[in-house]
Design a protein around this motif. Structure first.
Motif, PDB file in Angstrom:
ATOM      1  N   ARG A  31       0.828  -1.213   0.000  1.00 14.49           N
ATOM      2  CA  ARG A  31       0.000   0.000   0.000  1.00 14.49           C
ATOM      3  C   ARG A  31       0.860   1.260   0.000  1.00 14.49           C
ATOM      4  O   ARG A  31       0.520   2.252  -0.638  1.00 14.49           O
ATOM      5  CB  ARG A  31      -0.956  -0.002   1.196  1.00 14.49           C
ATOM      6  CG  ARG A  31      -2.128  -0.945   1.005  1.00 14.49           C
ATOM      7  CD  ARG A  31      -3.296  -0.684   1.952  1.00 14.49           C
ATOM      8  NE  ARG A  31      -2.935  -0.412   3.326  1.00 14.49           N
ATOM      9  CZ  ARG A  31      -2.848  -1.328   4.292  1.00 14.49           C
ATOM     10  NH1 ARG A  31      -3.101  -2.589   4.033  1.00 14.49           N
ATOM     11  NH2 ARG A  31      -2.533  -0.979   5.521  1.00 14.49           N
ATOM     12  N   ARG A  35       1.110   4.549  -2.875  1.00 14.49           N
ATOM     13  CA  ARG A  35       0.937   5.965  -2.525  1.00 14.49           C
ATOM     14  C   ARG A  35       2.035   6.848  -3.115  1.00 14.49           C
ATOM     15  O   ARG A  35       2.125   8.031  -2.810  1.00 14.49           O
ATOM     16  CB  ARG A  35       0.913   6.116  -0.998  1.00 14.49           C
ATOM     17  CG  ARG A  35      -0.247   5.412  -0.319  1.00 14.49           C
ATOM     18  CD  ARG A  35      -1.600   5.961  -0.706  1.00 14.49           C
ATOM     19  NE  ARG A  35      -1.652   7.367  -0.330  1.00 14.49           N
ATOM     20  CZ  ARG A  35      -2.461   8.263  -0.885  1.00 14.49           C
ATOM     21  NH1 ARG A  35      -3.283   7.918  -1.832  1.00 14.49           N
ATOM     22  NH2 ARG A  35      -2.432   9.498  -0.488  1.00 14.49           N
ATOM     23  N   GLN A  43      -1.032   5.150 -12.032  1.00 12.25           N
ATOM     24  CA  GLN A  43      -0.557   3.977 -11.301  1.00 12.25           C
ATOM     25  C   GLN A  43       0.410   3.177 -12.177  1.00 12.25           C
ATOM     26  O   GLN A  43       0.189   2.005 -12.481  1.00 12.25           O
ATOM     27  CB  GLN A  43      -1.726   3.122 -10.819  1.00 12.25           C
ATOM     28  CG  GLN A  43      -2.595   3.861  -9.829  1.00 12.25           C
ATOM     29  CD  GLN A  43      -3.758   3.061  -9.327  1.00 12.25           C
ATOM     30  OE1 GLN A  43      -4.473   2.430 -10.106  1.00 12.25           O
ATOM     31  NE2 GLN A  43      -3.973   3.082  -8.023  1.00 12.25           N
TER      32      GLN A  43
END
Length: 183
Positions: A31, A35, A43
């Motif tokens: 995770r 970020r 992404q």
């Protein structure tokens, strides 16, 4: 662990042993990678976790690539042993797309930021790692194994585990003067 302490005292650990991050710790690491700064919300990264039997397969891949390249036996042995430097490796691929506002280089840098974020998340949870790159990131057989398209780039292999050497987390503060100017 305090975030600022973690960042200003960051140090890679090259001698890593079991246990590797798992469960919630691994989820936190992944995770954190998600970020990373990401212009255009593209992404532009893919994370491939290599552990357990995956290290054996990665070892065989690197050994075959070294043999196919007719490397010396010492280099073949080193390639074959590389995946066993740590109990887990996360291969980070910059999964790049043509975009009118986000050039390829920026997508590659974003994937690089993901590696840094994941290494810091590992350290914050008591693990550590080392970011390795080198010729294998551009080798056709390795790129094929990680399903890289022509526009993609392997930005590195993040080796993760528990540090074998317990050392001070404090490093001498660098002299920033030679690297900083003001406009």
């Amino acid at each position: 662990m305090d975030a600022l302490d973690l960042l200003v005292n960051r140090r890679s650990a090259s001698r890593l042993a079991e246990p590797a991050p798992a469960g919630e710790a691994l989820d936190n690491i992944l995770r954190a990678g998600m970020r990373a700064p990401d212009h255009g919300t593209l992404q532009p990264w893919r994370f491939i976790v290599i552990e357990n039997e995956g290290r054996e397969r990665f070892s065989a891949l690197l050994e075959k690539a070294a043999r196919d390249d007719q490397m010396e036996q010492k280099a073949i042995d080193k390639a074959q042993q590389a995946p066993f430097r740590a109990p887990m490796i996360i291969t980070v691929v910059a999964h790049c797309e043509d975009h009118p506002k986000v050039p390829r280089w920026e997508q590659v840098v974003s994937a690089g930021c993901a590696v840094m974020a994941m290494q810091m998340a590992a350290a914050a949870q008591g693990f550590n790692g080392i970011w390795r790159s080198g010729a294998w990131t551009e080798h056709d057989a390795v790129r094929d194994a990680f399903h890289c398209r022509e526009q993609d780039a392997i930005v590195g292999f993040l080796y993760l585990g528990t540090p074998q050497l317990k050392s001070s987390t404090t490093v001498l503060p660098p002299d920033t003067a030679p690297f900083v100017s003001y406009f």
